[in-house]
Design a protein around this motif. Sequence first.
Motif, PDB file in Angstrom:
ATOM      1  N   SER A 211      -7.126  -0.190  -9.119  1.00 36.22           N
ATOM      2  CA  SER A 211      -8.538  -0.313  -8.231  1.00 36.22           C
ATOM      3  C   SER A 211      -9.454   1.105  -8.427  1.00 36.22           C
ATOM      4  O   SER A 211     -10.499   1.091  -8.309  1.00 36.22           O
ATOM      5  CB  SER A 211      -8.126  -0.290  -6.773  1.00 36.22           C
ATOM      6  OG  SER A 211      -7.429   0.905  -6.212  1.00 36.22           O
TER       7      SER A 211
ATOM      8  N   PHE B 223      -7.902   2.498  -1.948  1.00 34.24           N
ATOM      9  CA  PHE B 223      -6.581   3.224  -2.488  1.00 34.24           C
ATOM     10  C   PHE B 223      -6.992   4.616  -2.508  1.00 34.24           C
ATOM     11  O   PHE B 223      -7.976   5.052  -3.140  1.00 34.24           O
ATOM     12  CB  PHE B 223      -6.121   2.546  -3.584  1.00 34.24           C
ATOM     13  CG  PHE B 223      -4.598   2.966  -4.076  1.00 34.24           C
ATOM     14  CD1 PHE B 223      -3.598   2.801  -3.117  1.00 34.24           C
ATOM     15  CD2 PHE B 223      -4.553   3.379  -5.358  1.00 34.24           C
ATOM     16  CE1 PHE B 223      -2.397   3.137  -3.312  1.00 34.24           C
ATOM     17  CE2 PHE B 223      -2.959   3.886  -5.740  1.00 34.24           C
ATOM     18  CZ  PHE B 223      -2.057   3.608  -4.734  1.00 34.24           C
ATOM     19  N   ASN B 224      -6.061   5.381  -1.914  1.00 29.39           N
ATOM     20  CA  ASN B 224      -6.420   6.966  -2.021  1.00 29.39           C
ATOM     21  C   ASN B 224      -5.731   8.096  -2.944  1.00 29.39           C
ATOM     22  O   ASN B 224      -5.987   9.061  -2.956  1.00 29.39           O
ATOM     23  CB  ASN B 224      -6.374   7.371  -0.626  1.00 29.39           C
ATOM     24  CG  ASN B 224      -4.879   7.756  -0.077  1.00 29.39           C
ATOM     25  OD1 ASN B 224      -3.707   6.916  -1.028  1.00 29.39           O
ATOM     26  ND2 ASN B 224      -4.601   8.119   1.066  1.00 29.39           N
TER      27      ASN B 224
ATOM     28  N   TYR C 251       0.704  -0.988   0.117  1.00 32.14           N
ATOM     29  CA  TYR C 251       0.092   0.089   0.204  1.00 32.14           C
ATOM     30  C   TYR C 251       0.897   1.260  -0.069  1.00 32.14           C
ATOM     31  O   TYR C 251       0.767   2.196  -0.905  1.00 32.14           O
ATOM     32  CB  TYR C 251      -0.882   0.009   1.176  1.00 32.14           C
ATOM     33  CG  TYR C 251      -1.891   1.152   1.284  1.00 32.14           C
ATOM     34  CD1 TYR C 251      -3.231   0.961   0.655  1.00 32.14           C
ATOM     35  CD2 TYR C 251      -1.586   2.412   1.773  1.00 32.14           C
ATOM     36  CE1 TYR C 251      -3.940   1.939   0.544  1.00 32.14           C
ATOM     37  CE2 TYR C 251      -2.443   3.539   1.450  1.00 32.14           C
ATOM     38  CZ  TYR C 251      -3.796   3.394   0.964  1.00 32.14           C
ATOM     39  OH  TYR C 251      -4.460   4.312   1.003  1.00 32.14           O
TER      40      TYR C 251
ATOM     41  N   LEU D 107      -3.764  -2.283  -6.502  1.00 32.95           N
ATOM     42  CA  LEU D 107      -4.182  -1.094  -6.179  1.00 32.95           C
ATOM     43  C   LEU D 107      -3.876   0.020  -7.096  1.00 32.95           C
ATOM     44  O   LEU D 107      -4.945   0.859  -7.211  1.00 32.95           O
ATOM     45  CB  LEU D 107      -3.032  -0.658  -4.920  1.00 32.95           C
ATOM     46  CG  LEU D 107      -2.840  -1.474  -3.603  1.00 32.95           C
ATOM     47  CD1 LEU D 107      -1.931  -1.324  -2.764  1.00 32.95           C
ATOM     48  CD2 LEU D 107      -4.106  -1.506  -2.906  1.00 32.95           C
TER      49      LEU D 107
ATOM     50  N   ARG E  33       1.109   3.840  -3.355  1.00 38.63           N
ATOM     51  CA  ARG E  33       0.895   5.132  -2.966  1.00 38.63           C
ATOM     52  C   ARG E  33       1.818   6.173  -3.388  1.00 38.63           C
ATOM     53  O   ARG E  33       1.692   7.136  -3.973  1.00 38.63           O
ATOM     54  CB  ARG E  33       0.432   5.409  -1.526  1.00 38.63           C
ATOM     55  CG  ARG E  33      -0.216   6.717  -1.177  1.00 38.63           C
ATOM     56  CD  ARG E  33      -0.709   6.704   0.220  1.00 38.63           C
ATOM     57  NE  ARG E  33      -1.323   8.050   0.679  1.00 38.63           N
ATOM     58  CZ  ARG E  33      -0.523   8.952   1.235  1.00 38.63           C
ATOM     59  NH1 ARG E  33       0.642   8.567   1.762  1.00 38.63           N
ATOM     60  NH2 ARG E  33      -1.135   9.767   1.570  1.00 38.63           N
TER      61      ARG E  33
ATOM     62  N   GLY F  38     -11.240   3.239  -5.627  1.00 41.56           N
ATOM     63  CA  GLY F  38     -10.017   2.613  -5.019  1.00 41.56           C
ATOM     64  C   GLY F  38     -10.465   1.462  -4.139  1.00 41.56           C
ATOM     65  O   GLY F  38      -9.383   1.008  -3.194  1.00 41.56           O
TER      66      GLY F  38
END
Length: 452
Positions: A167, A204-205, A106, A164, A110, A189
């Motif tokens: 997503s 996921f941001n 993650y 991710l 990111r 996400g």
Amino acid sequence: MSKPLKQIHLAAHFPGVNNTTVWSDPEAGSHIEFSSFAHFARTAERAKFDFLFLAEGLRLREQGGKIYDLDVVGRPDTFTVLAALAAVTERLGLTGTINSTFNEPYEVARQFASLDHLSAGRAAWNVVTSWDAFTGENFRRGGFLPQEERYSRAKEFLATANELFDSWQGDEIVADQETGTFLSDAKAGAFVHTGQHFDIEGRFNVPRSPQGRPVIFQAGDSDEGREFAAAGADAIFSRHATLDAGQAFYTDVKRRLAAYGRRPDQLLILPAASFVLGDTDAEAEELAKEVRRQQVSGATALKHLEFVWNRDLSAYDPEGPLPDIDPDVDGTHISQGRAQVRMYRDPLATARAWRELAAANNWSIRDLVIETGNRQNFVGSPATVAKTINDYVQSDAADGFILVPHITPTGLDVFADQVVPLLQEQGVFRADYEGTTLRDHLGLDTPGLTGP
């Protein structure tokens, strides 16, 4: 009909974690200050290179319990440097080496998705594993994993990161101004991953990045590493930079792609390569000898010999004969965090072979290390070097090269000014960037929204 000429891919490796750099040269600059990185990157972009490459050092290396001070005195964080370089370049790809053994999917996904947004689609990730417990002591996951587990974790790490990246099924999530709620929220996400190494669930941001996913590099040379690259990498950072070895590696890796439903052009082979240029071939050869002796000082030669002997050899004269004692194969290795330790799996056999070479050629310790160590790959006039590089690429020994100059940060300048124009004249290297993303530069497909 002759086949069309292949286009050459060129990249630049900022050599902060190896003994290629001649630290004693008056032109050598800082490996910490941002001005060095900026100069190097701007030169690469001026020459229309595909990307800049950063290696990674997660712990200062040691020898005999002391910091190994002959080749590197620190290493700034990769993402910080690349993000800063994104602001001073416009087209140059930005490739960072990030470890899959000590990080989490993650967090890494990111960071790379953010870098891809900041750079407008120029990010690339060199996926590596870590082999030594010494480095692992810096992390909560101490120690190290056996090779098969390292690659198992790396494969799942990359697969999870791709989940991710994928997503987000749209370019952005739009807010309803009246209600304050998000439209198409189900696409924002959401992910669920359950596997041997990772069990994560959430959202996921970071929205889908300009390239869909960053370009994926791999640098392992083992059979497991080659399979890992064939299964999911976009390019390999190879160490096979001679013609015969390059062709054998190229053929082996490219043939593996079909098993994963991939075409040969979907994986690029990019060996690391050093260079020395002179006005003539003879001048370049003499300069190359001088550079090699600068790279391998007497102290460096003794330290290198200690990798094999596993003994303190500081009392020996580097300009004298090799030690008549055998390597210590029983004690804890005195070198920590150095890849060279793995290169000599039979120290006794290596010592015997080196003694024979030294005796036959009347070599000192320093002479031996110079002659048996890494040599400059391309030596000659600009015309000779340009021809050699092109010959390698056209004969399928590589798709291009990641160049490692021996002077940082200005060592790339002479190649940019004298060799690149010759390659452009031959029609095998771009005169200008034709696209905006790193995938454009490398001729790679952009992943779809729901798959590779």
